[in-house]
Design a protein around this motif. Structure first.
Motif, short mmCIF file in Angstrom:
data_model
loop_
_atom_site.label_atom_id
_atom_site.label_comp_id
_atom_site.label_asym_id
_atom_site.label_seq_id
_atom_site.Cartn_x
_atom_site.Cartn_y
_atom_site.Cartn_z
N TYR A 207 -1.44 1.41 -7.30
CA TYR A 207 -2.93 1.84 -7.33
C TYR A 207 -3.81 1.26 -7.56
O TYR A 207 -3.55 -0.25 -7.90
N SER A 208 -5.30 1.56 -7.45
CA SER A 208 -6.30 0.84 -7.24
C SER A 208 -6.40 -0.42 -8.64
O SER A 208 -6.70 0.77 -9.68
N ALA A 209 -7.15 -0.96 -8.89
CA ALA A 209 -7.26 -2.32 -10.45
C ALA A 209 -8.78 -1.37 -11.03
O ALA A 209 -9.22 -1.33 -12.25
N PRO A 481 -3.02 -8.54 -11.71
CA PRO A 481 -3.71 -8.81 -9.76
C PRO A 481 -3.25 -7.63 -9.27
O PRO A 481 -2.18 -7.29 -9.38
N ARG A 482 -3.27 -7.12 -8.60
CA ARG A 482 -2.99 -6.53 -7.34
C ARG A 482 -3.70 -5.92 -5.80
O ARG A 482 -4.93 -6.65 -5.94
N VAL A 483 -2.58 -6.45 -5.19
CA VAL A 483 -2.40 -6.09 -4.07
C VAL A 483 -1.96 -5.41 -2.71
O VAL A 483 -1.11 -5.21 -2.91
N SER A 484 -2.91 -5.01 -1.62
CA SER A 484 -2.40 -4.03 -0.88
C SER A 484 -2.60 -4.46 0.55
O SER A 484 -4.34 -5.34 0.59
N ALA A 485 -2.13 -3.99 1.32
CA ALA A 485 -2.47 -4.53 2.46
C ALA A 485 -2.28 -3.09 4.20
O ALA A 485 -0.86 -2.04 3.65
N ALA A 486 -2.48 -2.99 5.34
CA ALA A 486 -2.13 -1.78 6.28
C ALA A 486 -2.49 -2.51 7.91
O ALA A 486 -3.65 -3.50 7.98
N TYR A 487 -1.83 -2.44 8.25
CA TYR A 487 -1.69 -3.15 9.79
C TYR A 487 -1.89 -1.33 10.54
O TYR A 487 -0.37 -0.99 10.86
N LYS A 488 -2.56 -0.88 11.83
CA LYS A 488 -2.23 -0.14 12.49
C LYS A 488 -0.80 -0.68 13.69
O LYS A 488 -1.88 -1.45 14.48
N VAL A 489 0.35 0.15 13.56
CA VAL A 489 0.91 -0.32 14.66
C VAL A 489 0.82 0.39 16.08
O VAL A 489 1.49 0.19 17.57
N HIS A 490 0.32 1.85 15.78
CA HIS A 490 0.05 2.90 16.82
C HIS A 490 -0.98 3.57 16.98
O HIS A 490 -1.42 3.18 15.89
#
Length: 754
Positions: A207-209, A481-490
């Motif tokens: 979850y968020s920082a 530290p916290r890191v997250s990412a997202a990629y739309k494949v469709h």
């Protein structure tokens, strides 16, 4: 004649000046774009792309010009060119504008989108119509992957974590005592009405920082804003009654509300036999207050608070005394609880201009538990048996106070990109009064945090944050530290991942024994795939957690002797599928969780699966509502594999030489339950009514949560007597009527897919 001749002579020169400009326009994924407007800036010369993404037009312009490509939903692009031939090719690759309706959302570890427009997985109506939840938010969350079915304990257990490792936040601030006070071997429900919240974010990890102090999971709630209209309401159930009102000022800038609720399970228990003796059935009285005020064009001040009183008194067989051959010496344990809890939350949010936003939160709470335990004989008299000396009559008074202040500043860029930072302060004071001298625990917790959301395109997004915390009671500091990412494949599918370090203070009973403990730590790694077409959602998630510095205990002279030498890990696979389209008129979801987890903490003899974790768990929730008849049926089936437990007849962690190999080697039976609920809606003039019936475990399936063992072998036969921990009754039936005066909520219920 002269004019005609002049025109004829000019035709070649005009034709010579015409330049043909053409090209192909694609997006940054290489897809052809149809209908893009292309023109020379400040002229009427231009064209539009066809089905092949091609455009063409002619112009009389010369020298240097600017060509503009403009398309709704994409960033306008300009190119300067020099006209030096009759045919020019000018291609464009347009970048899609950042749009909160199209942009990818980071979903790793969380069951809600980052804003209300994306929608929640479970809204308030989902929660109260989930069969078996009994109107409790946490009960409904147990049907989602990651949550355990621990119905004999207080709290929400998530991904191998204890209940302490899941914390609740309301309007940004930490909530202490979010569940009703613990009663041995009995489950506990949450204190909050789900309808006071706009939605529920269930973060199973990563979850968020902006939030801290939760090692495994965060339940993040946001209260409703200004009321839409005046309303009166009341309810009458087999468990109690309540009433309240919500008023909206004429200027529609202020609203206020009050409600009163009383619960007494005594009449119900008189009709439905329980497997424990309630000398005083659970009784609760509560008053809720709320106030909302618009300040200026964008400011909103919100207050919510309640005061609650809860009490019960129960008797159960004393397991140790049942090892006597003499029935007259088989005693009962009596447990009585009186709880007082007060909670208040004040929040303020406003736009400061130039894309700046301010959020402030203030929370204060007080909780007091008066607990009295004693051992009585069949005549309800205190026993004088020497085997129970010192524990016949034991009283403890627990107090805790919390004051939290939090501020967040946020700056947005280009619509969705954002940077936010802030600080948090929490004062806690935990005190316990018993016949023993136990020091109180006073702590000043301070944290600062910063976090940024960045969108490269609508298809690629990331979040990077860091949180620094200090606890005065331990005089320890950490950086998370916290890191997250997202990629739309469709268009409807995306991949998300998250990594973060999470810290939490040890529970207060351990800090009373030793204040120089360190923060508990868990490192989270999460990978998530989500496919979300209209009216459907499918998600699969894998995760790994490594635990450090968990609490280890060694019983010595009634003290825990705690240390931070505990370790552990949790890893698993989770599936979730919800569908409102496959079967017409039916909304259902399926969840499944597999977890492999081990811990060596507390009094454990080795690293082993904890007794609060089931390796496999799953739920099927089905809802059907007939609009024509305004009638709905809801069903829930829940399964959990057997949990490990300590068989004290095989090994005892308190023995001098315990058998380590047999520690936690036994398993309870698998857990099964089917729950049903029915609801009927009726509007009579200006009164809107919902009639509700819930039946938990109508099939009367036997359920065993674990075992209690005798503390000693009174018969000296080498066998410790034991008793199964079971629900207080095989079946629970709930009947209720909820009415709203002056408002017809039928359409609201239909829209909510009741």
């Amino acid at each position: 004649m002269k004019k005609i001749l002049l025109f004829v002579f000019l035709i070649p020169s005009v034709l010579a000046a015409q330049t043909k400009i053409k090209g192909i326009i694609k997006d940054n994924k290489g897809e052809l774009l149809i209908g893009v407007n292309v023109s020379i800036e400040n002229t009427y010369d231009g064209g539009t792309t066809n089905k092949d993404g091609e455009y063409t037009f002619e112009t009389e312009a010369s020298d240097s010009v600017t060509i503009v490509a403009n398309y709704i939903g994409y960033v306008t692009q300009k190119k300067k060119i020099f006209i030096n031939s009759k045919n020019l090719v000018v291609d464009f690759i347009l970048k899609e504008k950042l749009n909160d309706l199209k942009a990818v959302v980071i979903t790793a570890g969380a069951f809600e989108a980052s804003d209300e427009k994306k929608g929640t997985t479970l809204n308030s109506i989902d929660i109260v119509t989930t069969a078996g939840s009994n109107g409790d938010s946490y009960g409904a969350l147990k049907t989602l992957p990651g949550a355990q079915q621990n119905n004999d304990k207080e709290g929400l257990f998530v991904r191998g974590g204890t209940a302490w490792e899941t914390q609740t936040f309301i309007d940004g601030t930490w909530v202490r005592n979010s569940f009703l006070s613990s009663v041995p071997d009995l489950g506990s429900r949450g204190r909050f009405n789900p309808f006071i919240f706009k939605g529920t974010t269930f973060s199973t990890g990563g979850y968020s920082a902006l939030y801290g102090g939760a090692l495994s999971s965060a339940v993040i709630l946001e209260t409703t804003d200004l009321a839409n209209r005046n309303e009166g309401f009341f309810n009458l159930t087999t468990l109690g009654f309540g009433a309240g009102t919500q008023l909206l000022a004429k200027d529609k800038k202020t609203s206020a509300g009050i409600s009163l609720n009383y619960v007494n399970l005594g009449p119900y228990f008189a009709l439905a036999k329980q497997n424990i003796n309630y000398k005083k059935a659970p009784t609760s009285s509560q008053i809720d207050l709320n106030f909302r005020r618009k300040l200026g064009k964008t400011g909103l001040l919100k207050f919510y608070g309640y005061a609650n009183m809860f009490s019960l008194n129960i008797q159960r067989p004393n397991i140790t005394s049942y090892d006597y051959n003499d029935v007259s010496k088989q005693y009962n344990d009596e447990f009585s609880l009186k709880n007082k809890n007060v909670y208040t939350n004040l929040s303020y949010k406003n736009s400061l201009g130039k894309e700046w936003k301010l959020l402030l939160g203030l929370c204060a709470s007080y909780n007091k538990d008066d607990i009295h335990t004693k051992i009585v004989n069949q005549q309800n008299e205190l026993v004088s048996d020497s085997n129970f000396a010192g524990i016949n009559n034991f009283e403890i008074n627990n107090y805790n106070t919390l004051l939290t202040i939090k501020s967040v500043l946020q700056k947005t860029f280009n619509g969705l990109n954002a940077f936010r930072f802030g600080a948090e302060y929490a004062y806690t004071n935990d005190d316990s009064k018993t016949i023993y001298s136990i020091p109180n625990v006073e702590d000043h917790y301070k944290a600062i945090f910063a976090e940024t959301d960045f969108y490269i395109t609508n298809d690629i997004a990331g979040k990077v944050g860091v949180r620094a915390e200090h606890a005065s009671v331990m005089n320890k500091f950490n950086i998370a530290p916290r890191v997250s990412a997202a990629y739309k494949v469709h268009r409807n599918a995306q991949i998300s991942l998250a990594y973060g370090i999470f810290y939490q203070k040890p529970e207060y009973q351990y800090l009373r024994e030793k204040t120089n403990l360190d923060f508990l730590r868990a490192d989270h790694y999460i990978l998530n795939y989500q496919f979300k077409p209209k009216d459907r959602v499918f998600r699969i998630e894998v995760y790994y957690k490594q635990y450090y510095k968990l609490i280890k205990t060694k019983p010595l002279f009634n003290l825990y002797q705690p240390s931070n030498n505990g370790t552990g890990y949790a890893r698993g696979l989770e599936l979730f599928y919800r569908d409102k389209k496959l079967i017409k008129g039916i909304d259902f979801w399926i969840s499944y969780s597999f977890i492999d987890t081990k811990r060596n903490f507390l009094n454990y003899l080795k690293e082993v699966q904890p007794d609060f974790v089931a390796t496999h768990s799953s739920s099927l929730v089905v809802k059907k509502f007939w609009t024509k008849y305004m009638f709905g049926i809801n069903g829930t089936y829940t399964y959990a594999s057997g949990r490990p437990y300590i068989n004290y007849n095989k090994t005892n962690p308190y023995d001098t030489n315990p058998n380590v190999d047999l520690f936690m080697s036994d398993r309870t039976v698998d857990y099964h339950t089917v729950n049903l609920s029915f609801n009927y809606i009726k509007s009579i003039k200006k009164t809107f009514m919902v009639f509700f019936m819930g039946v938990n475990n109508p099939l009367r399936i036997n359920q065993t949560y674990g075992y209690n063992y005798a503390s000693r072998d009174l018969n000296h036969d080498g066998i410790y007597y034991r008793s199964a921990i079971k629900p207080t009754a095989k079946t629970f039936i709930f009947l209720g009527m909820f009415a709203s005066l002056g408002i017809d909520r039928s359409q609201e219920i239909i829209d909510g897919n009741l």
